[in-house]
Scaffold this active site. Structure first.
Site, PDB file in Angstrom:
ATOM      1  N   ARG A  86      20.462   0.749  17.500  1.00 46.53           N
ATOM      2  CA  ARG A  86      19.906  -0.391  18.226  1.00 46.53           C
ATOM      3  C   ARG A  86      18.449  -0.160  18.622  1.00 46.53           C
ATOM      4  O   ARG A  86      17.752  -1.092  18.995  1.00 46.53           O
ATOM      5  CB  ARG A  86      20.732  -0.653  19.495  1.00 46.53           C
ATOM      6  N   ASN A 121      21.865  -2.215  31.049  1.00 48.95           N
ATOM      7  CA  ASN A 121      21.130  -2.926  29.982  1.00 48.95           C
ATOM      8  C   ASN A 121      20.658  -4.234  30.566  1.00 48.95           C
ATOM      9  O   ASN A 121      21.431  -4.886  31.279  1.00 48.95           O
ATOM     10  CB  ASN A 121      22.056  -3.311  28.823  1.00 48.95           C
ATOM     11  N   GLY A 122      19.464  -4.668  30.179  1.00 49.82           N
ATOM     12  CA  GLY A 122      18.984  -5.961  30.652  1.00 49.82           C
ATOM     13  C   GLY A 122      17.798  -5.790  31.572  1.00 49.82           C
ATOM     14  O   GLY A 122      17.155  -4.731  31.596  1.00 49.82           O
ATOM     15  N   LYS A 127      10.091  -7.846   5.967  1.00 49.47           N
ATOM     16  CA  LYS A 127      10.800  -6.600   5.598  1.00 49.47           C
ATOM     17  C   LYS A 127       9.785  -5.485   5.373  1.00 49.47           C
ATOM     18  O   LYS A 127       9.967  -4.363   5.835  1.00 49.47           O
ATOM     19  CB  LYS A 127      11.633  -6.778   4.319  1.00 49.47           C
ATOM     20  N   GLU A 180       7.959  -4.365   8.797  1.00 47.49           N
ATOM     21  CA  GLU A 180       8.737  -3.746   9.874  1.00 47.49           C
ATOM     22  C   GLU A 180       9.235  -2.352   9.523  1.00 47.49           C
ATOM     23  O   GLU A 180       9.389  -1.521  10.400  1.00 47.49           O
ATOM     24  CB  GLU A 180       9.894  -4.644  10.316  1.00 47.49           C
ATOM     25  N   HIS A 209      -7.611 -22.299   1.807  1.00 42.42           N
ATOM     26  CA  HIS A 209      -8.109 -22.836   3.086  1.00 42.42           C
ATOM     27  C   HIS A 209      -8.524 -21.720   4.034  1.00 42.42           C
ATOM     28  O   HIS A 209      -8.631 -21.933   5.235  1.00 42.42           O
ATOM     29  CB  HIS A 209      -7.049 -23.749   3.713  1.00 42.42           C
ATOM     30  N   LYS A 232      17.626  -3.301  17.399  1.00 43.22           N
ATOM     31  CA  LYS A 232      18.527  -4.105  16.585  1.00 43.22           C
ATOM     32  C   LYS A 232      18.881  -5.415  17.270  1.00 43.22           C
ATOM     33  O   LYS A 232      18.944  -6.456  16.650  1.00 43.22           O
ATOM     34  CB  LYS A 232      19.799  -3.302  16.297  1.00 43.22           C
TER      35      LYS A 232
HETATM   36  C1  F6R Z   1      14.285  -8.238  11.051  1.00 42.58           C
HETATM   37  C2  F6R Z   1      15.304  -8.446  12.047  1.00 42.58           C
HETATM   38  C3  F6R Z   1      14.980  -9.296  13.213  1.00 42.58           C
HETATM   39  C4  F6R Z   1      16.183 -10.172  13.592  1.00 42.58           C
HETATM   40  C5  F6R Z   1      15.886 -10.937  14.888  1.00 42.58           C
HETATM   41  C6  F6R Z   1      17.031 -11.844  15.273  1.00 42.58           C
HETATM   42  O1  F6R Z   1      14.749  -7.455   9.985  1.00 42.58           O
HETATM   43  O2  F6R Z   1      16.378  -7.928  11.946  1.00 42.58           O
HETATM   44  O3  F6R Z   1      13.853 -10.072  12.986  1.00 42.58           O
HETATM   45  O4  F6R Z   1      16.456 -11.046  12.537  1.00 42.58           O
HETATM   46  O5  F6R Z   1      15.639 -10.033  15.919  1.00 42.58           O
HETATM   47  O6  F6R Z   1      18.194 -11.108  15.476  1.00 42.58           O
HETATM   48  P1  F6R Z   1      19.618 -11.805  15.520  1.00 42.58           P
HETATM   49  O7  F6R Z   1      19.885 -12.335  14.138  1.00 42.58           O
HETATM   50  O8  F6R Z   1      20.560 -10.715  15.900  1.00 42.58           O
HETATM   51  O9  F6R Z   1      19.528 -12.908  16.519  1.00 42.58           O
END
Ligand code: F6R
Length: 609
Positions: free
Chosen positions: A27, A102-103, A486, A489, A505, A604
């Site tokens: 995560r 968490n949070g 992709k 990141e 443009h 994640k």
């Molecule tokens: C990029 C990636 C992020 C997620 C985004 C939304 O590879 O994984 O951009 O797509 O954080 O996450 P979810 O789909 O879990 O809401």
């Protein structure tokens, strides 16, 4: 994003907490810690900056923290730098309570002031520490009462785990807008913020709702509402197995997950095609309702947003309903024009993305009907939407999504056919022909993987560049967006996507000798136009890598390098075209020695705004 775990039972807690934290590593985090109560009723704390491996070393795999109950945490810094002191667990001044969280506690500054005025001193810069002191301030021998009073003072989001010296077998947990799952064992019980931390110990889970808290002992779990009244909860069986959350011989989870896409897309599509028809049991939309809406709004973040951008073309083309795709972080604050004549589609792999949840709530408040397309069963978005369609991708561990994204696309394609049929806007022949093409997507995704088995060689040619451009038009543009994300990141190479027609443009000013440009050319309707853009960038010295079908000879002869994909129905081509771009990003990142599954600064599941 942060992760929490907890254990109470007949085994040593330390190793179980560390194992749980390892399962949460994917995560994203920058420090970690555990707290265990020993047989002298002392709370033993160990916290480190950096990897769980450091925590294992520091605690000799948990043995230096003996005891049968404890809590653990992986931290992704929000308030205060990633240091040992700011790492969780946090402890009340007298050492009575330890807390993981968490949070974000939004009102922590005013609470901190109040606690300081009451004689408490703070060790860390975190928002979490206020929770440890608040519980202690309200404690008069009754922990449950102290927890209720504390929760009533907190604003923001939290999944909390609390232990107390005086009741060494008990764990207290609470949830508000942050996931929390209780694992039910025999003579032992668990909690975690993510099922992946539980599946190696138990398949029986209780999902807490917002506003609920629980008291956990080795032999019992009692859930309460925010006023302290017991709540009956059902035990849900977790179907994900532990192998699905392991690397299975691959060097990285990301590569494993790329390879799993044919199976994941098949698992998402196949059970929903019955007797030559798409059956979405999960939703109930009538033709009359669909005919009454003004528009569909799709909202999501990151790759899920880009899946929405690609899905828009299929829905608009097949259903002839206007589709607006909005970033959730923007939509939530935009005073959107949304009412009961809007159908909102929410896309989220995790089902826990804070901005997406907030955007959904805002649109629901304005009267929109909501359909969530989600991977994680029991997640917040899945629970709060009017209808949920699961993507059945299995656990996605790599931070960069792959199978999460393609299965979202698969559901959007299915939805477009489903809605068009309900609306009577597609003829039987076209419907059956598209259905056949939909069914062959898993096979074509596999072909795209097989056709690009040596893309690692191409990566060796391009890994050393400081920037890469991705261009395309229409559906190809939607893929350019995800392809560039992709690349940036996981490889940290600056990657930009442009609608090919927009280059002249402004952006074309950046094209000079040897600038790599990846040109997506699978959409026949705009092929000639994209070709002109290839000629334009080549005239300025760019090195063009075309992504196209073998049959597109003209493009093949124009480009410096070609990535081939199978010839797919244009409306569905995104799901196949993205495969080589995922592989290219993967191999470029590998050449650059990047931490592919856990890219820096990323998490994640983005459970904070
Ligand atoms: C990029 C990636 C992020 C997620 C985004 C939304 O590879 O994984 O951009 O797509 O954080 O996450 P979810 O789909 O879990 O809401």
């Amino acid at each position: 994003m942060c992760g929490i775990v907890g254990y109470t039972g007949f085994q040593q807690a330390g190793p179980i907490l560390l194992e749980g934290l390892k399962r949460l590593e994917y995560r994203g985090y920058d420090s970690a810690g555990i707290a265990v109560i020993n047989d002298k009723r002392q709370i033993l704390i160990s916290k480190v900056t950096g990897r769980i491996a450091n925590l294992c070393e520091r605690t000799q795999d948990g043995s230096s923290c003996p005891g049968n109950a404890g809590i653990g945490h992986t931290r992704w810094a929000t308030h205060g730098a990633p240091t040992d002191t700011n790492a969780h667990p946090h402890v009340s001044n007298n050492g009575r309570f330890a807390v993981v969280h968490n949070g974000i506690i939004e009102n922590y500054l005013s609470l901190r002031k109040e606690l300081v005025a009451n004689g408490y001193h703070f060790e860390s810069e975190t928002d979490t520490e206020v929770v440890a002191h608040l519980i202690d301030m309200y404690y008069d021998g009754d922990i449950k009462k102290a927890v209720i009073r504390t929760l009533s003072r907190l604003r923001g989001s939290y999944a909390l785990g609390v232990i107390c010296q005086e009741q060494p077998e008990k764990l207290y947990v609470a949830r508000e807008a942050s996931p929390l799952i209780l694992g039910v064992g025999v003579g032992e019980n668990y909690f975690a913020s993510d099922v992946t931390a539980l599946v190696s110990y138990t398949r029986n889970a209780i999902y807490l709702e917002d506003g609920e808290f629980a008291e956990i002992t080795p032999d019992s779990i009692t859930v309460y509402d925010c006023s302290g009244h017991p709540v009956q909860k059902k035990v849900t069986r977790i179907t994900w197995d532990i192998q699905a959350a392991e690397k299975g011989g691959y060097e990285h989870f990301m590569l494993k997950e790329i390879m799993e896409q044919p199976a994941a897309v098949k698992a998402t599509i196949a059970p929903r095609i019955k007797d030559g028809e798409i059956v979405l049991d999960d939703i109930e939309l009538t033709g009359e309702y669909l005919g009454s809406i003004d528009k569909i709004v799709i909202t999501a973040c990151g790759s899920a947003y880009y899946a929405g951008c690609a899905g828009k073309y299929a829905i608009e083309k097949i259903c002839r309903i206007p589709v607006q795709v909005e970033l959730a972080s923007e939509l939530r604050y935009s005073d959107p024009i949304i009412d009961e004549r809007t159908l909102l589609i929410v896309l989220s792999q995790s089902g826990e993305t804070a901005d997406t949840i907030a955007a959904m709530k805002e649109c629901k408040r304005r009267g929109a009907k909501t359909i969530a397309i989600v991977n994680v069963v029991g997640s917040t978005i899945a629970k709060e939407a009017d209808h949920t369609i699961y993507t059945w991708a299995g656990p996605e561990i790599a931070v960069a999504t792959t199978k999460g994204y393609t299965t979202q696309l698969a559901v959007l394609y299915m939805f477009s056919l489903y809605a068009a049929k309900k609306l009577g806007r597609i003829g039987e022949e076209d419907y059956l022909s598209l259905l056949k093409k939909l069914k062959s997507l898993p096979k074509q995704i596999q072909e795209a993987i097989d056709m690009n088995s040596s893309i690692d060689r191409m990566a060796k040619k391009y890994y050393n560049n400081s920037s890469i451009f991705y261009i395309g038009r229409n559906t190809d543009y939607a893929i350019a967006l995800e392809g560039a994300l992709k690349m940036k990141e996981i490889s940290y190479i600056h990657a930009e996507s442009y609608a090919a027609g927009e280059l002249k443009h402004g952006t074309i000013a950046l094209i000079s000798d040897n600038q790599p440009v990846i040109a997506l050319c699978c959409n026949q309707s705009v092929m000639e136009k994209t070709m002109s853009n290839i000629v334009e960038v080549k005239a300025r010295g760019a090195k063009v890598v075309a992504v196209t079908f073998r049959e597109n000879e003209k493009i093949v002869s124009l480009a410096d390098d070609v990535i081939f994909v199978p010839n797919v129905e244009t409306l569905f081509s995104a799901i196949v075209e993205i495969i080589p771009l995922q592989l290219l990003a993967y191999y470029v990142a590998r050449e650059n020695g990047c931490d592919i599954d856990k890219p820096k600064n990323l998490a994640k599941s983005v459970t904070v705004e």
